[in-house]
Structure formats: structure tokens, C-alpha cells
Design an enzyme around this catalytic site. Sequence first.
Site, PDB file in Angstrom:
ATOM      1  N   GLY A  79       0.813  -1.208   0.000  1.00 45.51           N
ATOM      2  CA  GLY A  79       0.000   0.000   0.000  1.00 45.51           C
ATOM      3  C   GLY A  79       0.844   1.255   0.000  1.00 45.51           C
TER       4      GLY A  79
ATOM      5  N   ASN B 288      -2.901  -8.499   0.350  1.00 47.76           N
ATOM      6  CA  ASN B 288      -3.831  -9.232  -0.523  1.00 47.76           C
ATOM      7  C   ASN B 288      -4.152  -8.441  -1.785  1.00 47.76           C
ATOM      8  OD1 ASN B 288      -5.560  -7.257   0.401  1.00 47.76           O
ATOM      9  ND2 ASN B 288      -7.153  -8.662   1.119  1.00 47.76           N
TER      10      ASN B 288
ATOM     11  N   ASP C 195      -4.081 -12.671   2.952  1.00 47.61           N
ATOM     12  CA  ASP C 195      -5.093 -11.879   3.641  1.00 47.61           C
ATOM     13  C   ASP C 195      -4.906 -12.070   5.144  1.00 47.61           C
ATOM     14  OD1 ASP C 195      -7.454 -10.861   4.795  1.00 47.61           O
ATOM     15  OD2 ASP C 195      -8.667 -11.421   3.057  1.00 47.61           O
TER      16      ASP C 195
ATOM     17  N   LEU D  68      -1.057 -16.421   9.802  1.00 48.48           N
ATOM     18  CA  LEU D  68       0.175 -16.399   9.021  1.00 48.48           C
ATOM     19  C   LEU D  68       1.288 -16.971   9.887  1.00 48.48           C
ATOM     20  CD1 LEU D  68       1.663 -15.366   6.426  1.00 48.48           C
ATOM     21  CD2 LEU D  68       2.034 -13.222   7.668  1.00 48.48           C
TER      22      LEU D  68
ATOM     23  N   ALA E 243      -0.965   0.326  13.141  1.00 46.19           N
ATOM     24  CA  ALA E 243      -1.267   1.580  12.459  1.00 46.19           C
ATOM     25  C   ALA E 243      -2.733   1.898  12.701  1.00 46.19           C
ATOM     26  CB  ALA E 243      -0.977   1.455  10.966  1.00 46.19           C
TER      27      ALA E 243
ATOM     28  N   TYR F 146     -14.716   1.354   9.627  1.00 49.36           N
ATOM     29  CA  TYR F 146     -13.305   1.721   9.774  1.00 49.36           C
ATOM     30  C   TYR F 146     -13.025   2.271  11.170  1.00 49.36           C
ATOM     31  CZ  TYR F 146      -8.782   3.824   8.566  1.00 49.36           C
ATOM     32  OH  TYR F 146      -7.447   4.176   8.518  1.00 49.36           O
TER      33      TYR F 146
ATOM     34  N   ARG G 174      -9.658  10.407  -1.434  1.00 48.61           N
ATOM     35  CA  ARG G 174      -9.150  11.334  -0.423  1.00 48.61           C
ATOM     36  C   ARG G 174      -8.960  12.709  -1.055  1.00 48.61           C
ATOM     37  NH1 ARG G 174      -4.711   7.843   3.044  1.00 48.61           N
ATOM     38  NH2 ARG G 174      -5.602   5.806   2.572  1.00 48.61           N
TER      39      ARG G 174
END
Length: 320
Positions: A18, A40, A64, A69, A120, A151, A192
Site C-alpha cells: 500500500g 492481498n 489476507d 500467518l 497503524a 473503519y 481522499r
Amino acid sequence: MARLYGSRKRILITGGAGFLGSHLTDRLLDLGHEVICVDNLFTGTKRNIDHLHRHPRYEFMRHDVCFPLYVEVDEIYNLACPASPIHYQHDPVQTTKTSVHGAINMLGLAKRLKCKILQASTSEVYGDPAIHPQPEDYWGNVNPIGLRSCYDEGKRCAETLFFDYHRQHNLKIKVMRIFNTYGPRMHPNDGRVVSNFIMQALTGEPLTIYGEGKQTRSFCYVDDLVEGMIRLMDSEDSVTGPINVGNPDEFTIKELCELVLTHTGSASKVIYLPLPDDDPKQRKPDSKLALSLLNWSPSVELAAGLVRTIEYFRWVQANA
């Protein structure tokens, strides 16, 4: 157990393809570490990491974080989650799962490895704040059932999990609340305000201001943000956060619009549309903790950062 060999660390970054993750990867590789990037590719893109695939200390895994993991690393940066309203509202259930299940899976990995893990988080945990600027001890003003809550509440729950793992399992945690960040590798269509304005200006479309443009934001250039993130990870174990990391300089959306028009040289018009639901009217960090605990403050002025970002979007257009 963690596997430190000298000063080189093997570091896992979720969401590593990202915008923020790819810049963090570059910086950690420059510091001599090994990086495992997990993504992902829902909002991340291979374009952000194409320059890294031949790097001898870099590894990419398409995965994902909603699923466990199993890797061996020394530190974990948990950045995985769509962060723009367009992307996180596209599949709100998956957004919440990414924040919550992703945090559980990464915390479980950190617990097994006994390694440090950084979350984060986001200024969105403050919602539409009733206190300005927002200090870390402010609990926020969040709508738990609104369009943005997948979110907001997902990130709030992730913070809860981090501190419960810290208290219950003595896990070494770092929680960073990220305020508006911009720079090269932003997704051109992420909705954004910085990317919207730049793309509209470069294509000659009208720049869209929601409401009267009097709502304020603070804009932190990505290099400054990454520096704050690494300083928090490298801080003493007693420094858990949450810590605000963002630029305390405040601009109205109308002022940002004028800066973008100036630095693109665009003749685009400006149009005004209704303000979206739950859109915060003010957003600015109280950054005293970052300064006192991390000796961190941003150094890139908004105009200078916008010029670099505009150059990137021009390159994206030329190579589309």
C-alpha cells in the site's frame, strides 16, 4: 523467539504494497533490514513495489491477514486495512474483519514470537471531535452505526485488542494514531481530498469541495510519517502509545484547493457539493507526546510535499 543477528532485523509489514507500507519498506531496506511484505492487493498495488522484487532482502507474500500467518520475524508493523472512505465502504464487513481478525492474527503471531508489534491506528478513532486539537487521552465522538463506522470502530477495537494483549500477555506493543498523510504512491482514485484535487486539476475537471470548504485537516507528508513510525517502533518498551503522528499545521479544504490549483497551473473550476454524513469538521493532532517521547516533528511543508505528489501523479498519467 525473535531471531536478531547483529543490527539487521527481519521485519513483517502487513499492507506492505500500500501507500504507507511501500514507503516504510523502502526506508527499512535502506536501514539494512530484511522485509517480508504481506498484502492481498485489495487496495495495495504491485506498482508500488515493482522496484523491490530483485532486492536480496525483500520478500512479497500475497496473503489476507484475516487468516493466520506463520513466519519467523523480529518485528511486525500491522498496516493492513483499506484506509480511504471509498475503499473501506466498498465492503464494510470485510473492513471490520481486516481490522479485528487481522489484529488478532498478528497479535497471536507476535505472542508466539515474543516480538514487538506496531498497530497503524488512525485519527478516525476520534470521530467528529468535540475537542480541538485532539490529544491521545480524548475518547472521541464516534457514530458506531454510521457509514464510516466499519473503519472507525474496527480500528478502535484493534486498539482494544492490542492493549488487552499487552496487559494479559505482557506483549510489547506500539499504537500509532495516523493523521491525514499524503505523498507519492497514493491511489489516484482513493477518494481522499489530496488525490481528488490533484487528479481533478491535472485532468481539467472541476475540483469538488464538500460543504463550504471551511472544514480543516492537517496534512503530513509520507516521509515524515514513516520517520515517526520507525521512531515509535524503536522507542523504549514502556512507550506503548497511543501516540498521535501527524502534522499540527491546520489548513481548510478551500486553502488546500487553492494550493493544488497554484502548483498544477490548472484552470479547473471549483464546485461545491453537500457535506457527506459523519465527515469531521476539524481534524488536527495534539502532537506533544510525539515530540517529547519520540523527538519527532514533521519537516516537510505542505507546498513542498504537494509539488512532489503532483509530480508523481503526472508520472502516473503518462504511464497509464
